[in-house]
Design a protein around this motif. Structure first.
Motif, PDB file in Angstrom:
ATOM      1  N   THR A  20       6.786  -3.119   7.451  1.00 20.21           N
ATOM      2  CA  THR A  20       6.095  -2.404   6.384  1.00 20.21           C
ATOM      3  C   THR A  20       6.687  -2.817   5.043  1.00 20.21           C
ATOM      4  N   GLU A  21       5.850  -2.919   4.044  1.00 21.83           N
ATOM      5  CA  GLU A  21       6.287  -3.331   2.708  1.00 21.83           C
ATOM      6  C   GLU A  21       7.065  -2.203   2.033  1.00 21.83           C
ATOM      7  N   PRO A  22       7.961  -2.566   1.097  1.00 20.06           N
ATOM      8  CA  PRO A  22       8.836  -1.568   0.456  1.00 20.06           C
ATOM      9  C   PRO A  22       8.099  -0.381  -0.165  1.00 20.06           C
ATOM     10  N   LYS A  23       6.988  -0.606  -0.868  1.00 26.91           N
ATOM     11  CA  LYS A  23       6.263   0.499  -1.505  1.00 26.91           C
ATOM     12  C   LYS A  23       5.808   1.519  -0.460  1.00 26.91           C
ATOM     13  N   TYR A  24       5.236   1.028   0.630  1.00 23.03           N
ATOM     14  CA  TYR A  24       4.729   1.925   1.665  1.00 23.03           C
ATOM     15  C   TYR A  24       5.873   2.566   2.442  1.00 23.03           C
ATOM     16  N   ASN A  30       9.631   9.247   1.421  1.00 22.40           N
ATOM     17  CA  ASN A  30       9.593  10.365   0.475  1.00 22.40           C
ATOM     18  C   ASN A  30       8.618  11.469   0.884  1.00 22.40           C
ATOM     19  N   GLY A  31       7.890  11.272   1.979  1.00 22.30           N
ATOM     20  CA  GLY A  31       6.968  12.292   2.454  1.00 22.30           C
ATOM     21  C   GLY A  31       5.607  12.263   1.780  1.00 22.30           C
ATOM     22  N   LEU A  32       5.332  11.249   0.970  1.00 21.01           N
ATOM     23  CA  LEU A  32       4.037  11.146   0.292  1.00 21.01           C
ATOM     24  C   LEU A  32       2.956  10.559   1.191  1.00 21.01           C
ATOM     25  N   LYS A  33       3.352   9.741   2.150  1.00 20.94           N
ATOM     26  CA  LYS A  33       2.414   9.043   3.024  1.00 20.94           C
ATOM     27  C   LYS A  33       2.708   9.435   4.473  1.00 20.94           C
ATOM     28  N   ASP A  34       1.719  10.052   5.129  1.00 18.20           N
ATOM     29  CA  ASP A  34       1.904  10.477   6.519  1.00 18.20           C
ATOM     30  C   ASP A  34       0.844   9.856   7.430  1.00 18.20           C
ATOM     31  N   PHE A  35       0.539   8.599   7.163  1.00 17.24           N
ATOM     32  CA  PHE A  35      -0.434   7.863   7.962  1.00 17.24           C
ATOM     33  C   PHE A  35      -0.121   6.373   7.881  1.00 17.24           C
ATOM     34  N   GLU A  36      -0.636   5.641   8.849  1.00 14.25           N
ATOM     35  CA  GLU A  36      -0.557   4.189   8.859  1.00 14.25           C
ATOM     36  C   GLU A  36      -1.945   3.653   9.142  1.00 14.25           C
ATOM     37  N   VAL A  37      -2.359   2.615   8.432  1.00 12.35           N
ATOM     38  CA  VAL A  37      -3.599   1.908   8.727  1.00 12.35           C
ATOM     39  C   VAL A  37      -3.167   0.598   9.373  1.00 12.35           C
ATOM     40  N   ARG A  38      -3.582   0.406  10.612  1.00 14.78           N
ATOM     41  CA  ARG A  38      -3.103  -0.745  11.379  1.00 14.78           C
ATOM     42  C   ARG A  38      -4.227  -1.384  12.179  1.00 14.78           C
ATOM     43  N   ARG A  39      -4.080  -2.681  12.416  1.00 17.86           N
ATOM     44  CA  ARG A  39      -4.987  -3.375  13.328  1.00 17.86           C
ATOM     45  C   ARG A  39      -4.796  -2.745  14.705  1.00 17.86           C
ATOM     46  N   ASN A  40      -5.883  -2.488  15.390  1.00 16.79           N
ATOM     47  CA  ASN A  40      -5.814  -1.825  16.697  1.00 16.79           C
ATOM     48  C   ASN A  40      -5.619  -2.871  17.797  1.00 16.79           C
ATOM     49  N   ASP A  41      -4.441  -3.490  17.783  1.00 18.89           N
ATOM     50  CA  ASP A  41      -4.153  -4.543  18.749  1.00 18.89           C
ATOM     51  C   ASP A  41      -3.057  -4.143  19.734  1.00 18.89           C
ATOM     52  N   GLU A  54      11.405  -1.896   7.052  1.00 20.33           N
ATOM     53  CA  GLU A  54      11.091  -2.388   5.709  1.00 20.33           C
ATOM     54  C   GLU A  54      11.269  -3.905   5.680  1.00 20.33           C
ATOM     55  N   TRP A  55      10.271  -4.583   5.138  1.00 22.10           N
ATOM     56  CA  TRP A  55      10.243  -6.040   5.147  1.00 22.10           C
ATOM     57  C   TRP A  55       9.776  -6.577   3.801  1.00 22.10           C
ATOM     58  N   THR A  56      10.444  -7.596   3.314  1.00 23.10           N
ATOM     59  CA  THR A  56      10.042  -8.308   2.099  1.00 23.10           C
ATOM     60  C   THR A  56       9.865  -9.781   2.466  1.00 23.10           C
ATOM     61  N   PRO A  57       9.315 -10.594   1.574  1.00 24.15           N
ATOM     62  CA  PRO A  57       9.194 -12.025   1.876  1.00 24.15           C
ATOM     63  C   PRO A  57      10.547 -12.689   2.187  1.00 24.15           C
TER      64      PRO A  57
END
Length: 91
Positions: A20-24, A30-41, A54-57
């Motif tokens: 997941t990218e640092p912003k997400y 921080n509790g602002l995001k309680d969902f993930e949008v992901r490819r259903n694979d 957490e992953w960066t380039p």
């Protein structure tokens, strides 16, 4: 952006390890995001665990979060084809 390491947990739940990218990552932490949008694979199911790394380039930062999938939205009216929205909660 996911990598394909999966294993069975002793309690029988599947653990999905995902990049997941640092912003997400920060918004989730921080509790602002309680969902993930992901490819259903991965055949995600309610009760499965997600380990967000957490992953960066430049690579992984070493920070991780573990969440439980509490809800799965897989409806073509609301999700792009091949994707799901995963409602999450802290473990």
């Amino acid at each position: 952006m996911s990598f394909s390491l999966e294993k069975k947990e002793p309690c029988g739940r599947l653990l999905h390890r995902l990049k997941t990218e640092p912003k997400y990552f920060q918004d989730t932490q921080n509790g602002l995001k309680d969902f993930e949008v992901r490819r259903n694979d991965r055949d995600y199911q309610a009760g499965d665990l997600l380990e967000l790394a957490e992953w960066t380039p430049k690579g992984f930062t070493g920070r991780t979060l573990t969440l439980r999938i509490k809800y799965l939205l897989d409806d073509a009216r609301f999700c792009k084809e091949g994707y799901v929205v995963l409602g999450t909660e802290e473990c």
